[in-house]
Design an enzyme around this catalytic site. Structure first.
Site, PDB file in Angstrom:
ATOM      1  N   CYS A   1       0.839  -1.204   0.000  1.00  0.00           N
ATOM      2  CA  CYS A   1       0.000   0.000   0.000  1.00  0.00           C
ATOM      3  C   CYS A   1       0.872   1.251   0.000  1.00  0.00           C
ATOM      4  O   CYS A   1       1.363   1.668   1.058  1.00  0.00           O
ATOM      5  CB  CYS A   1      -0.942  -0.018   1.206  1.00  0.00           C
TER       6      CYS A   1
ATOM      7  N   CYS B   1      -0.481   4.158   2.016  1.00  0.00           N
ATOM      8  CA  CYS B   1      -0.295   4.005   3.463  1.00  0.00           C
ATOM      9  C   CYS B   1       1.166   4.234   3.856  1.00  0.00           C
ATOM     10  O   CYS B   1       1.454   4.905   4.837  1.00  0.00           O
ATOM     11  CB  CYS B   1      -0.679   2.589   3.910  1.00  0.00           C
ATOM     12  N   ASP B   2       2.091   3.643   3.108  1.00  0.00           N
ATOM     13  CA  ASP B   2       3.479   3.558   3.570  1.00  0.00           C
ATOM     14  C   ASP B   2       4.471   4.397   2.776  1.00  0.00           C
ATOM     15  O   ASP B   2       5.638   4.510   3.176  1.00  0.00           O
ATOM     16  CB  ASP B   2       3.946   2.085   3.530  1.00  0.00           C
TER      17      ASP B   2
HETATM   18  P1  FAD Z   1     -10.728  -5.041   6.837  1.00  0.00           P
HETATM   19  O1  FAD Z   1      -9.876  -4.145   7.656  1.00  0.00           O
HETATM   20  O2  FAD Z   1     -10.075  -5.893   5.809  1.00  0.00           O
HETATM   21  O3  FAD Z   1     -11.563  -5.964   7.841  1.00  0.00           O
HETATM   22  C1  FAD Z   1     -12.287  -7.056   7.359  1.00  0.00           C
HETATM   23  C2  FAD Z   1     -12.913  -7.771   8.539  1.00  0.00           C
HETATM   24  O4  FAD Z   1     -13.814  -8.746   8.058  1.00  0.00           O
HETATM   25  C3  FAD Z   1     -11.928  -8.488   9.457  1.00  0.00           C
HETATM   26  O5  FAD Z   1     -12.252  -8.214  10.792  1.00  0.00           O
HETATM   27  C4  FAD Z   1     -12.186  -9.969   9.169  1.00  0.00           C
HETATM   28  O6  FAD Z   1     -11.947 -10.788  10.301  1.00  0.00           O
HETATM   29  C5  FAD Z   1     -13.664  -9.931   8.827  1.00  0.00           C
HETATM   30  N1  FAD Z   1     -14.165 -11.049   8.006  1.00  0.00           N
HETATM   31  C6  FAD Z   1     -13.730 -11.441   6.768  1.00  0.00           C
HETATM   32  N2  FAD Z   1     -14.454 -12.515   6.352  1.00  0.00           N
HETATM   33  C7  FAD Z   1     -15.345 -12.791   7.355  1.00  0.00           C
HETATM   34  C8  FAD Z   1     -16.344 -13.791   7.525  1.00  0.00           C
HETATM   35  N3  FAD Z   1     -16.586 -14.721   6.598  1.00  0.00           N
HETATM   36  N4  FAD Z   1     -17.045 -13.786   8.674  1.00  0.00           N
HETATM   37  C9  FAD Z   1     -16.840 -12.838   9.626  1.00  0.00           C
HETATM   38  N5  FAD Z   1     -15.911 -11.859   9.503  1.00  0.00           N
HETATM   39  C10 FAD Z   1     -15.163 -11.854   8.378  1.00  0.00           C
HETATM   40  N6  FAD Z   1      -5.227   2.470   5.413  1.00  0.00           N
HETATM   41  C11 FAD Z   1      -5.045   3.732   5.841  1.00  0.00           C
HETATM   42  O7  FAD Z   1      -5.959   4.555   5.749  1.00  0.00           O
HETATM   43  N7  FAD Z   1      -3.863   4.142   6.410  1.00  0.00           N
HETATM   44  C12 FAD Z   1      -2.813   3.281   6.585  1.00  0.00           C
HETATM   45  O8  FAD Z   1      -1.748   3.678   7.071  1.00  0.00           O
HETATM   46  C13 FAD Z   1      -2.980   1.944   6.162  1.00  0.00           C
HETATM   47  N8  FAD Z   1      -1.980   1.046   6.305  1.00  0.00           N
HETATM   48  C14 FAD Z   1      -2.164  -0.251   5.926  1.00  0.00           C
HETATM   49  C15 FAD Z   1      -1.128  -1.162   6.116  1.00  0.00           C
HETATM   50  C16 FAD Z   1      -1.294  -2.482   5.753  1.00  0.00           C
HETATM   51  C17 FAD Z   1      -0.161  -3.462   5.984  1.00  0.00           C
HETATM   52  C18 FAD Z   1      -2.528  -2.918   5.163  1.00  0.00           C
HETATM   53  C19 FAD Z   1      -2.717  -4.363   4.762  1.00  0.00           C
HETATM   54  C20 FAD Z   1      -3.553  -2.003   4.935  1.00  0.00           C
HETATM   55  C21 FAD Z   1      -3.384  -0.661   5.311  1.00  0.00           C
HETATM   56  N9  FAD Z   1      -4.376   0.284   5.114  1.00  0.00           N
HETATM   57  C22 FAD Z   1      -4.223   1.569   5.560  1.00  0.00           C
HETATM   58  C23 FAD Z   1      -5.651  -0.077   4.445  1.00  0.00           C
HETATM   59  C24 FAD Z   1      -6.749  -0.298   5.504  1.00  0.00           C
HETATM   60  O9  FAD Z   1      -6.265  -1.170   6.488  1.00  0.00           O
HETATM   61  C25 FAD Z   1      -7.996  -0.859   4.834  1.00  0.00           C
HETATM   62  O10 FAD Z   1      -8.431   0.010   3.825  1.00  0.00           O
HETATM   63  C26 FAD Z   1      -9.106  -1.048   5.861  1.00  0.00           C
HETATM   64  O11 FAD Z   1      -8.687  -1.862   6.928  1.00  0.00           O
HETATM   65  C27 FAD Z   1     -10.358  -1.640   5.229  1.00  0.00           C
HETATM   66  O12 FAD Z   1     -11.290  -1.787   6.246  1.00  0.00           O
HETATM   67  P2  FAD Z   1     -12.508  -2.812   6.143  1.00  0.00           P
HETATM   68  O13 FAD Z   1     -13.222  -2.649   7.443  1.00  0.00           O
HETATM   69  O14 FAD Z   1     -13.229  -2.612   4.887  1.00  0.00           O
HETATM   70  O15 FAD Z   1     -11.865  -4.264   6.042  1.00  0.00           O
END
Ligand code: FAD
Ligand code: NAP
Length: 321
Positions: A136, A139-140
């Site tokens: 990302c 992000c980084d």
């Molecule tokens: P996610 O964070 O992916 O959460 C998905 C959730 O769904 C998890 O809790 C998982 O357990 C759950 N889940 C999945 N399948 C199931 C199922 N079948 N049943 C029940 N639960 C399920 N963004 C920034 O803005 N700033 C940053 O600095 C940044 N740094 C990052 C660094 C890294 C290494 C990564 C990988 C990402 C980074 N991001 C950053 C991006 C950011 O983390 C994501 O955009 C954000 O987390 C997306 O949120 P979300 O809630 O959509 O999904």
């Protein structure tokens, strides 16, 4: 077997799911969040977060997610540590089944199951995650200001990440395995015109090279796919941009997905193809993929779900009169 019944169920405990839960709980909907196997979501896999609004100092991803969960709990959200393995949207209340056999029934569902970046799968890549290997740039990228960096991939994401990285670095290399990009032409034009970006064609990463103390990325060994020849590219940051897997396997054939497998939602809303099911965060967004945008669409999903329930309840009252 245990049964959990709720008006509003949230699948996923990343920024999207937890924000949806905070809004839903404050609206009196007593939501239940099924956390999945990654409680807190993707941000729990990173360290420094510098772009989530409200914090002048650098904060830690896992800490931010603990705070979001604590806030959701404080306003009345219940959490279930489970992973959903089956969904039945053919009738309401919807019925979902957890890995351990627990049945969940809900009048409305918010899906926030996120997406996972695809990685190349090299052991040296795994070893260098957080030490120079990232998926990302938004992000980084900031952590590599003034340093040489590389992006791997040839799609829209790779080209956008390479262009974005020029905000921080004057030496960006795009590495692609073929001799043409699949990114849109307008992005390609910008990439090729940029003096700070060069492209290495026909090449794949053979190894992420570590060095120094503390250990950090010092280069990439590249393999020319035509000849097999290996060459070293000196970089301190390498951004793998070869696509994402949205967590939608569970919904195939049950919800409309787009051609890349993301949940399709009506423009400007979080409504999916099934009435009463809403989607937010990375599982429906292949463009922005940020914590703050996930949280934003999580808020939208809770408000959409609240309106949906209010309409249902109003119609039921009218029918009863
Ligand atoms: P996610 O964070 O992916 O959460 C998905 C959730 O769904 C998890 O809790 C998982 O357990 C759950 N889940 C999945 N399948 C199931 C199922 N079948 N049943 C029940 N639960 C399920 N963004 C920034 O803005 N700033 C940053 O600095 C940044 N740094 C990052 C660094 C890294 C290494 C990564 C990988 C990402 C980074 N991001 C950053 C991006 C950011 O983390 C994501 O955009 C954000 O987390 C997306 O949120 P979300 O809630 O959509 O999904
Ligand atoms: P993508 O279009 O699937 O492109 C992935 C790229 O990574 C391809 O160039 C592919 O190479 C390469 N790749 C895949 N596996 C690889 C491997 N193991 N080793 C080396 N290279 C590998 O993914 P994306 O760029 O993330 O885009 C996903 C979707 O989101 C697309 O629909 C895209 O249009 C959309 N998107 C749109 C925008 C925008 O509109 N601004 C921005 C970002 C994403 P090959 O080309 O050789 O297959």
């Amino acid at each position: 077997m245990k049964t959990v019944s709720t008006r509003l169920l949230v699948l996923g405990s990343g920024p999207a799911g937890l924000t949806a839960a905070i809004y839903a709980a404050r609206a009196g909907m007593s939501p239940v969040v099924v956390q999945g196997i990654q409680p807190g979501g993707q941000l729990t896999t990173t360290t420094d977060v510098e772009n989530y609004p409200g914090f002048r100092d650098v904060i830690q991803g896992p800490w931010l997610m603990e705070e979001m969960q604590a806030q959701a709990e404080h306003v009345g959200t219940r959490f279930e540590w489970d992973h959903i393995s089956d969904v039945d949207f053919s009738r309401r209340p919807f019925v979902l089944t957890g890995d351990g056999g627990t049945t969940y029934t809900c009048d409305t569902l918010v899906i926030a199951t996120g997406a996972q970046a695809k990685w190349l799968g090299l052991p040296s890549e795994e070893h260098m995650k957080g030490k120079g290997a990232s998926a990302c740039a938004t992000c980084d990228g900031f952590f590599y200001r003034g340093k040489k960096v590389a992006v791997i991939g040839g799609g829209n994401t790779a080209v956008e990440e390479a262009l974005y990285l020029t905000n921080h670095s004057h030496d960006v290399t795009l590495i692609h395995r073929r001799d043409s990009l699949r990114a849109e032409k307008i992005l390609q034009d910008r990439l090729f015109a940029h003096p700070g970006i060069k492209v290495i064609w026909h090449s794949e990463v053979a190894e992420f090279v570590a060095g120094g103390t503390p250990e950090a990325l010092v280069g990439l060994d590249l393999r020319d796919v035509r000849t097999g020849a290996i060459s070293r590219l000196d970089v301190e940051g390498a951004f793998v941009a070869i696509g994402h897997h949205p967590a939608t396997e569970l919904f195939k054939g049950k919800l409309e997905l787009d051609s890349d497998g993301y949940i399709a939602v009506e423009t400007g809303s979080t409504r999916t193809s099934v009435e009463g099911v809403f989607a937010c965060g990375d599982v429906m967004d292949k463009l922005y993929r940020q914590a703050v945008t996930a949280a934003g669409t999580g808020c939208m999903a809770a408000l959409d779900a609240e309106r949906f329930l209010a309409e249902q309840e109003f119609e039921a009252l009218q029918a009863a009169e």
